[in-house]
Design an enzyme around this catalytic site. Structure first.
Site, PDB file in Angstrom:
ATOM      1  N   ASP A  10       0.589  -1.256  -0.007  1.00 25.08           N
ATOM      2  CA  ASP A  10       0.071   0.024   0.017  1.00 25.08           C
ATOM      3  C   ASP A  10       0.935   1.180   0.057  1.00 25.08           C
ATOM      4  O   ASP A  10       0.402   2.298   0.006  1.00 25.08           O
ATOM      5  CB  ASP A  10      -1.099  -0.050   1.342  1.00 25.08           C
ATOM      6  CG  ASP A  10      -0.126   0.084   2.390  1.00 25.08           C
ATOM      7  OD1 ASP A  10      -0.340   0.801   3.361  1.00 25.08           O
ATOM      8  OD2 ASP A  10       0.721  -0.955   2.586  1.00 25.08           O
ATOM      9  N   ASP A  53       2.864  -7.682   0.981  1.00 27.27           N
ATOM     10  CA  ASP A  53       3.179  -7.132   2.040  1.00 27.27           C
ATOM     11  C   ASP A  53       2.155  -7.329   3.014  1.00 27.27           C
ATOM     12  O   ASP A  53       0.961  -7.770   2.601  1.00 27.27           O
ATOM     13  CB  ASP A  53       2.896  -5.663   1.773  1.00 27.27           C
ATOM     14  CG  ASP A  53       3.247  -4.676   2.976  1.00 27.27           C
ATOM     15  OD1 ASP A  53       4.212  -5.138   3.759  1.00 27.27           O
ATOM     16  OD2 ASP A  53       2.503  -3.739   3.426  1.00 27.27           O
ATOM     17  N   MET A  55       1.314  -5.922   6.282  1.00 25.40           N
ATOM     18  CA  MET A  55       0.614  -4.936   6.937  1.00 25.40           C
ATOM     19  C   MET A  55      -0.241  -3.916   5.875  1.00 25.40           C
ATOM     20  O   MET A  55       0.459  -2.994   5.439  1.00 25.40           O
ATOM     21  CB  MET A  55       1.364  -4.105   7.864  1.00 25.40           C
ATOM     22  CG  MET A  55       2.224  -4.922   8.732  1.00 25.40           C
ATOM     23  SD  MET A  55       0.942  -5.796   9.776  1.00 25.40           S
ATOM     24  CE  MET A  55       0.252  -4.397  10.643  1.00 25.40           C
ATOM     25  N   ASP A 329      16.537 -40.652 -35.077  1.00 25.20           N
ATOM     26  CA  ASP A 329      16.394 -41.732 -35.795  1.00 25.20           C
ATOM     27  C   ASP A 329      17.598 -42.632 -35.574  1.00 25.20           C
ATOM     28  O   ASP A 329      18.718 -42.451 -35.948  1.00 25.20           O
ATOM     29  CB  ASP A 329      16.231 -41.423 -37.193  1.00 25.20           C
ATOM     30  CG  ASP A 329      15.945 -42.801 -38.280  1.00 25.20           C
ATOM     31  OD1 ASP A 329      14.600 -42.869 -38.117  1.00 25.20           O
ATOM     32  OD2 ASP A 329      16.793 -43.277 -38.845  1.00 25.20           O
ATOM     33  N   ASN A 337      16.446 -55.673 -37.401  1.00 29.94           N
ATOM     34  CA  ASN A 337      15.320 -56.507 -37.615  1.00 29.94           C
ATOM     35  C   ASN A 337      15.329 -57.572 -38.433  1.00 29.94           C
ATOM     36  O   ASN A 337      14.911 -58.713 -38.589  1.00 29.94           O
ATOM     37  CB  ASN A 337      14.155 -55.605 -37.874  1.00 29.94           C
ATOM     38  CG  ASN A 337      13.761 -54.812 -36.777  1.00 29.94           C
ATOM     39  OD1 ASN A 337      13.869 -55.401 -35.592  1.00 29.94           O
ATOM     40  ND2 ASN A 337      12.799 -53.646 -36.930  1.00 29.94           N
ATOM     41  N   ASP A 346      13.014 -55.089 -30.674  1.00 26.74           N
ATOM     42  CA  ASP A 346      12.072 -54.572 -29.638  1.00 26.74           C
ATOM     43  C   ASP A 346      12.886 -54.427 -28.431  1.00 26.74           C
ATOM     44  O   ASP A 346      12.724 -53.384 -27.778  1.00 26.74           O
ATOM     45  CB  ASP A 346      10.898 -55.505 -29.481  1.00 26.74           C
ATOM     46  CG  ASP A 346      10.087 -55.447 -30.464  1.00 26.74           C
ATOM     47  OD1 ASP A 346      10.065 -54.593 -31.467  1.00 26.74           O
ATOM     48  OD2 ASP A 346       9.128 -56.365 -30.475  1.00 26.74           O
ATOM     49  N   GLU A 372      11.636 -46.644 -35.610  1.00 30.88           N
ATOM     50  CA  GLU A 372      12.779 -46.273 -34.723  1.00 30.88           C
ATOM     51  C   GLU A 372      12.974 -44.713 -34.461  1.00 30.88           C
ATOM     52  O   GLU A 372      14.378 -44.548 -34.291  1.00 30.88           O
ATOM     53  CB  GLU A 372      13.790 -47.139 -35.419  1.00 30.88           C
ATOM     54  CG  GLU A 372      14.287 -46.560 -36.909  1.00 30.88           C
ATOM     55  CD  GLU A 372      13.564 -47.044 -38.017  1.00 30.88           C
ATOM     56  OE1 GLU A 372      14.091 -47.065 -39.081  1.00 30.88           O
ATOM     57  OE2 GLU A 372      12.256 -47.680 -37.926  1.00 30.88           O
TER      58      GLU A 372
END
Length: 460
Positions: A10, A53, A55, A329, A337, A346, A372
């Protein structure tokens, strides 16, 4: 990190002083001259932190804080009360109202900025968790309730690390009946125990000898199993420099000796409340979204969720650094695979997903983009900082062979990475396309490398 801070007082002169100090550290400052103005500003401008504040005529700071914490829209904003009052009873009243910390007038600049940075780090983490909840809600999942201030914490587990027998007994008597307490004198033993058992809060004496108190706090923060546990530091009245350092390394709260019992308990309750709320956010999110938004093979987020979350990040982020994106990637993955079969492939994908998660921050998000390919989203990160993470990931994946259960044994896997960071004009699609172009360049240039593409480069 930058942030928007609401200063409430204030007396206009006090506001101007704090505004000048905060602006000099590149914070955005908004102001209010009364309690009602503060509530309006908190709702309308969504500050990241409030310096309040105590007060003030009409509606004092305690009442303002209670109203902020009772409102779901503002309950999560950290509040630092600024007061000339030095009585522990006043601090207890503020903590009971939901205040996160206190500063005593005249405000010490070093102490203020240490507390501000500490609370902003906590808010950044909670904001990220809540943002993920909002993303979940967009997919049909309801967010958990706002935590209350009157929960029962008698079953909360507190670990006290103190090597002074007299202080051990004194602190035990303070806490008994309020929480469940375990006392350990040796820091290394305490850390080992905390890695095996989850605590709601850890109390560490700054005067600890083996190791010293700050080093133990640092070890708690750098250990995976304990990095999220709240740490309350016990300090002496002349330990200001050590306290500031403690806040910088991740201490979440502190109590100054001689310890007032009511303040000690109030601060512990506040830490337990925050910890349990964080845990509920994480548990709710993980349980409700596991099937809908995760990849069943790697347990990372899937492409659908990543795209939704990236859009949320870009639309709501106020960071000057933007959001960084990495697309990764695995090089020549088809050969794995074709040569060893999909079960081996996997296993490789699962291990690569684990390595990615172990090498990014808690607020970052890793997802399986498809096949992938993997994506990492990094909020509040510019491209220079993203380069550090990208390099770490490149080495984490390519420097150590992947061990598979099959007779194959070990397979050396490398990856190519495209990296970029967002600009104000980016959408999720443009950002991902730019990262994907950078990935294509990395693969064309020989693989097992990183290509960075900035938003202002041609072709972006």
């Amino acid at each position: 990190m930058t942030a928007r801070i609401l200063v409430v007082d204030d007396i206009r002169t006090n506001i101007k002083v704090l505004e000048a100090k905060l602006t000099s550290e590149y914070y955005e400052v908004i102001t209010a001259g009364s309690g009602p103005e503060a509530l309006d500003a908190a709702h309308g401008q969504k500050p990241d932190l409030i310096l309040l504040d105590v007060m003030m005529p009409g509606m004092d700071g305690f009442e303002v804080c209670r109203r902020l914490k009772a409102d779901p829209d503002t309950a999560y904003i950290p509040v630092i009360m600024v007061t000339a009052l030095g009585d522990p009873e006043d601090r207890v009243q503020g903590l009971s109202a939901g205040a996160d910390d206190f500063l005593t007038k005249p405000v010490d600049d070093i102490a203020m900025f240490a507390r501000v940075r500490s609370l902003l780090r906590v808010k950044l983490m909670l904001d990220e968790l809540r943002m993920r909840e909002r993303t979940s809600a967009s997919l049909g999942v309801i967010s958990p309730p706002v935590p209350g201030l009157d929960e029962d914490y008698s079953d909360a587990s507190i670990l006290l690390v103190e090597d002074n027998p007299r202080d051990q007994l004194r602190l035990q008597r303070m806490i008994e009946g309020q929480f469940r307490i375990e006392i350990i004198a040796d820091g290394a033993e305490a850390l080992g125990r905390a890695r095996q058992k989850e605590y709601d809060s850890v109390v560490v004496s700054l005067g600890l000898q083996t190791p010293d108190g700050l080093r133990l706090c640092s070890q708690f923060r750098t250990t995976e199993e304990t990095r999220n546990v709240p740490i309350l530091l016990l300090v002496g009245p002349d330990d200001q420099k050590q306290l500031v350092k403690g806040l910088e390394i991740g201490v979440t709260d502190y109590v100054v000796r001689p310890i007032d019992r009511n303040e000690f308990i109030a601060r512990l309750r506040a830490q337990v409340r925050r910890k349990r709320y964080q845990d509920r956010l994480r548990d709710h999110y993980q349980q409700s979204m596991e099937m809908a938004v995760t990849d069943p093979l790697t347990s990372l987020y899937n492409r659908r969720y990543m795209a939704s979350h990236l859009s949320t990040l870009l639309s709501q982020s106020a960071s000057q650094h933007g959001t960084a994106v990495l697309i990764m990637d695995l090089d020549h993955f088809k050969r794995i695979n074709d040569t060893h079969g999909h079960p081996v492939g996997d296993e490789v994908l699962r291990e690569i997903g684990n390595r990615i998660v172990r090498n990014i921050r808690g607020i970052d998000m890793a997802c399986r983009y498809g096949g992938e390919e993997f994506v990492v989203l990094m909020p509040d990160t510019d491209i220079d900082s993203a380069e550090v993470v990208a390099s770490r990931l490149l080495h984490a994946i390519g420097d150590k062979p992947v061990t598979v259960k099959a007779a194959v044994g070990e397979l050396l896997v490398t990856c190519s990475i495209g990296c970029t960071s967002s600009s104000d004009k980016d959408t999720a699609d443009t950002l991902l396309r730019r990262a994907d172009k950078a990935l294509y360049e990395a693969k064309s240039d020989g693989r097992n490398r990183i290509v960075y593409r900035r938003s202002d480069e041609s072709g972006a």
